[in-house]
Design an enzyme around this catalytic site. Structure first.
Site, PDB file in Angstrom:
ATOM      1  N   THR A  17       0.706  -1.493  -0.389  1.00 43.81           N
ATOM      2  CA  THR A  17      -0.086   0.125  -0.283  1.00 43.81           C
ATOM      3  C   THR A  17       0.899   1.652  -0.174  1.00 43.81           C
ATOM      4  O   THR A  17       0.239   1.684  -0.466  1.00 43.81           O
ATOM      5  CB  THR A  17      -0.933   0.305   1.171  1.00 43.81           C
ATOM      6  OG1 THR A  17       0.437  -0.022   2.095  1.00 43.81           O
ATOM      7  CG2 THR A  17      -2.132  -1.041   0.996  1.00 43.81           C
ATOM      8  N   ARG A  21       8.898  -1.906  -0.541  1.00 39.30           N
ATOM      9  CA  ARG A  21       9.247  -1.144   0.376  1.00 39.30           C
ATOM     10  C   ARG A  21      10.762  -2.188   1.286  1.00 39.30           C
ATOM     11  O   ARG A  21      10.260  -3.343   1.387  1.00 39.30           O
ATOM     12  CB  ARG A  21       8.442  -0.982   1.958  1.00 39.30           C
ATOM     13  CG  ARG A  21       8.496   0.808   2.430  1.00 39.30           C
ATOM     14  CD  ARG A  21       7.895   1.088   3.717  1.00 39.30           C
ATOM     15  NE  ARG A  21       6.992   1.858   3.272  1.00 39.30           N
ATOM     16  CZ  ARG A  21       6.040   2.213   3.839  1.00 39.30           C
ATOM     17  NH1 ARG A  21       6.163   1.900   4.873  1.00 39.30           N
ATOM     18  NH2 ARG A  21       5.676   4.160   3.636  1.00 39.30           N
ATOM     19  N   SER A 112       8.541   6.280   5.413  1.00 41.21           N
ATOM     20  CA  SER A 112       8.425   6.679   5.536  1.00 41.21           C
ATOM     21  C   SER A 112       8.091   6.907   7.405  1.00 41.21           C
ATOM     22  O   SER A 112       9.266   7.995   7.300  1.00 41.21           O
ATOM     23  CB  SER A 112       6.620   6.069   5.836  1.00 41.21           C
ATOM     24  OG  SER A 112       5.736   7.180   6.756  1.00 41.21           O
ATOM     25  N   HIS A 113       7.959   6.561   8.232  1.00 41.36           N
ATOM     26  CA  HIS A 113       8.112   6.513   9.592  1.00 41.36           C
ATOM     27  C   HIS A 113       8.672   5.183   9.942  1.00 41.36           C
ATOM     28  O   HIS A 113       9.914   5.567  11.339  1.00 41.36           O
ATOM     29  CB  HIS A 113       7.317   5.906  10.201  1.00 41.36           C
ATOM     30  CG  HIS A 113       6.050   5.253  10.059  1.00 41.36           C
ATOM     31  ND1 HIS A 113       5.249   5.499   8.770  1.00 41.36           N
ATOM     32  CD2 HIS A 113       6.118   3.555  10.570  1.00 41.36           C
ATOM     33  CE1 HIS A 113       5.312   4.489   9.246  1.00 41.36           C
ATOM     34  NE2 HIS A 113       5.628   3.136   9.953  1.00 41.36           N
ATOM     35  N   LYS A 125       7.852   4.717  -4.376  1.00 39.77           N
ATOM     36  CA  LYS A 125       6.458   4.777  -4.915  1.00 39.77           C
ATOM     37  C   LYS A 125       5.681   5.244  -5.451  1.00 39.77           C
ATOM     38  O   LYS A 125       6.735   6.561  -5.590  1.00 39.77           O
ATOM     39  CB  LYS A 125       5.894   4.810  -3.290  1.00 39.77           C
ATOM     40  CG  LYS A 125       4.367   5.071  -3.234  1.00 39.77           C
ATOM     41  CD  LYS A 125       4.095   5.500  -2.218  1.00 39.77           C
ATOM     42  CE  LYS A 125       4.181   7.350  -1.887  1.00 39.77           C
ATOM     43  NZ  LYS A 125       2.521   7.735  -0.528  1.00 39.77           N
ATOM     44  N   ASP A 276       6.563  12.568  11.173  1.00 39.82           N
ATOM     45  CA  ASP A 276       7.457  11.357  10.776  1.00 39.82           C
ATOM     46  C   ASP A 276       8.550  11.971   9.608  1.00 39.82           C
ATOM     47  O   ASP A 276       8.572  12.931   8.937  1.00 39.82           O
ATOM     48  CB  ASP A 276       6.155  10.336  10.639  1.00 39.82           C
ATOM     49  CG  ASP A 276       6.127  10.521   9.137  1.00 39.82           C
ATOM     50  OD1 ASP A 276       5.677  11.209   8.001  1.00 39.82           O
ATOM     51  OD2 ASP A 276       5.748   9.581   8.072  1.00 39.82           O
ATOM     52  N   ASP A 278       8.773  11.278   6.922  1.00 37.57           N
ATOM     53  CA  ASP A 278       8.584  11.933   5.009  1.00 37.57           C
ATOM     54  C   ASP A 278       7.617  13.009   5.291  1.00 37.57           C
ATOM     55  O   ASP A 278       7.090  13.701   4.056  1.00 37.57           O
ATOM     56  CB  ASP A 278       7.991  10.950   4.286  1.00 37.57           C
ATOM     57  CG  ASP A 278       6.537   9.801   4.522  1.00 37.57           C
ATOM     58  OD1 ASP A 278       6.650  10.558   5.598  1.00 37.57           O
ATOM     59  OD2 ASP A 278       5.575   9.340   3.623  1.00 37.57           O
ATOM     60  N   ASP A 280       4.226  12.770   6.308  1.00 36.43           N
ATOM     61  CA  ASP A 280       2.782  12.367   6.045  1.00 36.43           C
ATOM     62  C   ASP A 280       1.953  12.621   7.450  1.00 36.43           C
ATOM     63  O   ASP A 280       0.830  13.035   7.616  1.00 36.43           O
ATOM     64  CB  ASP A 280       2.474  11.550   5.009  1.00 36.43           C
ATOM     65  CG  ASP A 280       3.462  10.478   5.494  1.00 36.43           C
ATOM     66  OD1 ASP A 280       3.232   9.976   6.339  1.00 36.43           O
ATOM     67  OD2 ASP A 280       3.006   9.588   4.607  1.00 36.43           O
ATOM     68  N   ARG A 281       2.819  12.604   8.493  1.00 36.44           N
ATOM     69  CA  ARG A 281       2.318  11.509   9.842  1.00 36.44           C
ATOM     70  C   ARG A 281       1.748  13.364  10.876  1.00 36.44           C
ATOM     71  O   ARG A 281       2.911  13.703  10.320  1.00 36.44           O
ATOM     72  CB  ARG A 281       2.887  10.494  10.646  1.00 36.44           C
ATOM     73  CG  ARG A 281       2.647  10.060   9.501  1.00 36.44           C
ATOM     74  CD  ARG A 281       2.810   8.179  10.761  1.00 36.44           C
ATOM     75  NE  ARG A 281       2.506   7.310   9.740  1.00 36.44           N
ATOM     76  CZ  ARG A 281       2.944   5.883  10.890  1.00 36.44           C
ATOM     77  NH1 ARG A 281       2.806   5.790  11.609  1.00 36.44           N
ATOM     78  NH2 ARG A 281       2.055   4.845   9.283  1.00 36.44           N
ATOM     79  N   SER A 364      -3.746   5.575  12.731  1.00 37.48           N
ATOM     80  CA  SER A 364      -2.086   5.507  12.670  1.00 37.48           C
ATOM     81  C   SER A 364      -1.142   7.164  12.554  1.00 37.48           C
ATOM     82  O   SER A 364      -0.816   7.284  12.150  1.00 37.48           O
ATOM     83  CB  SER A 364      -1.528   5.018  11.391  1.00 37.48           C
ATOM     84  OG  SER A 364      -2.726   5.428  10.441  1.00 37.48           O
ATOM     85  N   LYS A 375      -1.931  11.668   3.315  1.00 35.00           N
ATOM     86  CA  LYS A 375      -2.071  13.237   4.273  1.00 35.00           C
ATOM     87  C   LYS A 375      -0.942  13.690   4.660  1.00 35.00           C
ATOM     88  O   LYS A 375       0.054  13.868   4.189  1.00 35.00           O
ATOM     89  CB  LYS A 375      -2.310  11.116   5.679  1.00 35.00           C
ATOM     90  CG  LYS A 375      -0.677  10.726   5.448  1.00 35.00           C
ATOM     91  CD  LYS A 375      -1.094   9.546   6.261  1.00 35.00           C
ATOM     92  CE  LYS A 375       0.130   9.012   6.075  1.00 35.00           C
ATOM     93  NZ  LYS A 375      -0.574   7.339   6.232  1.00 35.00           N
ATOM     94  N   ARG A 495      -1.179  -5.858  14.758  1.00 38.26           N
ATOM     95  CA  ARG A 495      -1.899  -4.891  15.145  1.00 38.26           C
ATOM     96  C   ARG A 495      -3.547  -5.579  16.013  1.00 38.26           C
ATOM     97  O   ARG A 495      -4.401  -5.092  15.299  1.00 38.26           O
ATOM     98  CB  ARG A 495      -2.230  -3.481  14.131  1.00 38.26           C
ATOM     99  CG  ARG A 495      -1.574  -3.280  13.507  1.00 38.26           C
ATOM    100  CD  ARG A 495      -1.459  -2.045  12.919  1.00 38.26           C
ATOM    101  NE  ARG A 495      -0.642  -1.762  12.245  1.00 38.26           N
ATOM    102  CZ  ARG A 495       1.545  -0.969  12.418  1.00 38.26           C
ATOM    103  NH1 ARG A 495       1.569  -1.449  13.489  1.00 38.26           N
ATOM    104  NH2 ARG A 495       2.391  -0.970  11.513  1.00 38.26           N
TER     105      ARG A 495
HETATM  106  C1  G1P Z   1       0.535   1.653   8.532  1.00 37.60           C
HETATM  107  C2  G1P Z   1      -0.861   2.367   9.497  1.00 37.60           C
HETATM  108  C3  G1P Z   1      -1.907   2.746   8.485  1.00 37.60           C
HETATM  109  C4  G1P Z   1      -1.236   3.576   6.907  1.00 37.60           C
HETATM  110  C5  G1P Z   1       0.320   2.765   6.329  1.00 37.60           C
HETATM  111  C6  G1P Z   1       0.710   4.210   5.899  1.00 37.60           C
HETATM  112  O1  G1P Z   1      -0.203   0.220   8.296  1.00 37.60           O
HETATM  113  O2  G1P Z   1      -1.609   1.774  10.333  1.00 37.60           O
HETATM  114  O3  G1P Z   1      -2.455   3.496   8.742  1.00 37.60           O
HETATM  115  O4  G1P Z   1      -1.698   4.206   6.221  1.00 37.60           O
HETATM  116  O5  G1P Z   1       0.782   2.759   7.612  1.00 37.60           O
HETATM  117  O6  G1P Z   1       1.413   4.872   6.450  1.00 37.60           O
HETATM  118  P1  G1P Z   1       0.045  -1.220   8.286  1.00 37.60           P
HETATM  119  O7  G1P Z   1       1.453  -1.731   9.173  1.00 37.60           O
HETATM  120  O8  G1P Z   1      -0.812  -1.490   9.633  1.00 37.60           O
HETATM  121  O9  G1P Z   1      -0.546  -1.450   7.187  1.00 37.60           O
HETATM  122 ZN    ZN Z   2       5.128   8.556   6.306  1.00 37.13          ZN
END
Ligand code: G1P
Ligand code: ZN
Length: 542
Positions: A17, A21, A112-113, A125, A276, A278, A280-281, A364, A375, A495
């Protein structure tokens, strides 16, 4: 000159998604980046002569990858490439650049994070012309191509100078190195009342923003301390580092604990926030009160009309399934639609494009709106500041008033990170098998109203997404949700999302884990978490 180089498929280049990565050394393997980037372009049509935006969060291997992407994109026929100075652009700013420039699409280099550095994570991506993550149709086509690819095309040209703003050429393609903060700031100035926020800071309002040594540093320095006049020192860890200073750039209560401690301490500023890797959080903490991301999206939606960009009201609110139902209550009261989507920002894109939703959010710590198709961490911070500047109340007072109006959704997420995949999959299978028998069953005061494996029918493109997480819904509005992470790079991450609704204002000040304790115990009992994960406790509680 264009070189066409023979290659062989590399296994496992399946974008999730959030793109592809993996650990950095995986990306460093011969032709790994080239194969994937060529596969992206092979999966697309009609980009000859068009514009591509490239940006990354500045993590280790960002620069090397950008040079490769530029040369491959030029060799494949893009006419113009926009790249941020130093190759550093936040994910929401990439989304904005794609939209503002009518670009064909963009490439975001980020994990990302997740931690960075030579042994950390990296990611690639593709975002489409609407500025949002590519839809599954495209990511499926990219993955299919990675399995058959036999050559890639690359310009035989020197590296582009990413440090100097200006224009150069690779083959027939124009490369523009741009100031990535400028356009983003202009967009924020359109959405928010900068004069009111400036007045708030001038009145002595104190804030700390932790950029976590990641991409938002330059944005926060320029916008908060520059344009809005927050005092010097407002931005912490404001210089992007390739390894984020050795930290985990995830703005949650574990990895940003120092800022939480600051907000709870004796000399707490009025407002604390973080973003975070990149950008977006977001993390939002008022003096003495942490605002859960689920509450934050509900609150932002309820108050958005106080900012000029949303003065005419909002069309609808969308939240990911595991996000608490607090936002639904706001939508119901406003008489607008609410949407429950699978986890991941891409599902919001269709709703935003179709004008069905204006504000979107995930538990998240991802919140955003129709201004971009990602985001946006700083956007959430600025909307909060705009609301605080207009309402002239503390964060805690605004949150308590919100609970008094709508009720409080106590909420917590328990993560079991990097557990064995086999056990995690068996846990989910066992839950799936027990769904039917759970319905109507009582556990103490809790009775199961419904239990399912969440499936989503997209109201815009008609697509269906199944198996998006196990939901156990109780008659009193409480919920337990289980799902496996789709973004981890090692083992599996379970989770567990736990939520309880409390309408009685006299009970709005309970400690969260305590308020949820019966559900937490039941979550373990129903899924046998300890047995399947071989863990006694979650690794992260947020
Ligand atoms: C996690 C977060 C989800 C967010 C995604 C990308 O995904 O839970 O809400 O969209 O990172 O930042 P997950 O690791 O749960 O699949
Ligand atoms: Zn991010």
């Amino acid at each position: 000159m264009i070189r066409t180089i023979a290659t062989k498929p590399i296994e496992g280049q399946k974008p999730g998604t959030s793109g592809l990565r993996k650990k950095v050394p995986v990306f460093q393997a011969e032709h790994y980046v080239e194969n994937f980037v060529q596969s992206i372009f092979d999966a697309l049509e009609g980009f000859q002569g068009k514009t591509l935006v490239i940006g990354g969060d500045g993590r280790y291997y960002n620069r090397e990858t950008i040079q490769k992407v530029i040369k491959i994109a030029a060799a494949n026929g893009f006419g113009r490439i926009l790249v941020g100075k130093g190759g550093v652009v936040s994910t929401p700013a990439v989304s904005n650049l794609i939209r503002q420039n009518g670009a064909f699409g963009g490439i975001v280099l980020s994990a990302s994070h997740n931690p960075g550095g030579p042994h950390g994570d990296f990611g690639i991506k593709y975002n489409a012309g609407n500025g949002g993550p590519a839809p599954e149709k495209i990511t499926d086509a990219i993955y299919a191509r990675t399995k058959t690819i036999n050559e890639f095309r690359i310009a035989d040209a020197p590296d582009v100078d990413l440090e100097t703003i200006g224009t150069s050429k690779v083959l027939d393609c124009t490369i523009e190195v741009i100031d990535a903060v400028k356009d983003y700031q202009a967009l924020m100035e359109k959405l928010f009342d900068f004069d009111k926020i400036r007045a708030l800071f001038a009145s002595g309002f104190k804030m700390k923003f932790d950029a976590m040594s990641a991409v938002t540093g330059p944005y926060a320095h320029q916008i908060l301390e520059g344009a809005l006049g927050a005092e010097a020192g407002t931005v912490l860890n404001g210089t992007p580092l390739p390894d984020f200073g050795g930290h985990h750039p995830d703005p949650n209560l574990v990895h940003a604990k120092h800022i939480y401690d600051l907000a709870m301490g004796a000399n707490a500023p009025d407002f604390c926030a973080a973003s975070d890797g990149d950008g977006d959080r977001n993390l939002i903490i008022g003096r003495g009160l942490f605002v859960t991301p689920s509450d934050s999206v509900a609150l932002l939606a309820a108050n958005a009309h106080l900012a000029p960009g949303y003065a005419n009201g909002i069309a609808g609110i969308a939240r990911s399934m595991p996000t608490s139902a607090a936002a639904d209550r706001v939508a119901a009261k406003m008489g607008i639609n609410s949407y429950e989507t699978p986890t991941g920002w891409k599902f919001f894109g269709n709703l935003l494009d179709a004008g069905l939703a204006t504000i979107c959010g995930e538990e998240s710590a991802g919140t955003g709106s129709n201004h971009v198709r990602e985001k946006d961490g700083l956007w959430a911070v600025l909307l909060w500041l705009n609301i605080l500047a207009v309402r002239k109340q503390s964060v805690a007072d605004i949150v308590r008033e919100h609970w008094a109006t709508y009720g409080r959704n106590y909420y917590s997420r328990h993560d079991y990170e990097e557990v064995e995949s086999e056990g995690a999959n068996a846990l989910v299978q066992h839950l799936r098998d027990s769904l039917v028998s759970l319905k109507g069953k009582s556990f103490g005061a809790l009775t199961v109203a419904d239990a399912d494996d969440f499936a989503y029918h997209d109201p815009v493109d008609g697509s269906d997404s199944a198996h998006q997480g196990i939901r156990i819904l109780f008659t009193d509005g409480s919920r337990i949700v289980y799902r496996l992470s789709g973004t981890g790079t090692a083992g599996a991450t379970l989770r567990v999302y736990i939520e309880r609704y409390e309408g009685d204002a006299a009970k709005h000040d309970l400690e969260t884990q305590g308020a949820l304790s019966d559900l937490i115990a039941l979550a373990d009992e129903l899924a046998q978490i300890k047995a399947y994960t071989k863990r006694d406790a979650p690794t992260v509680i947020t």
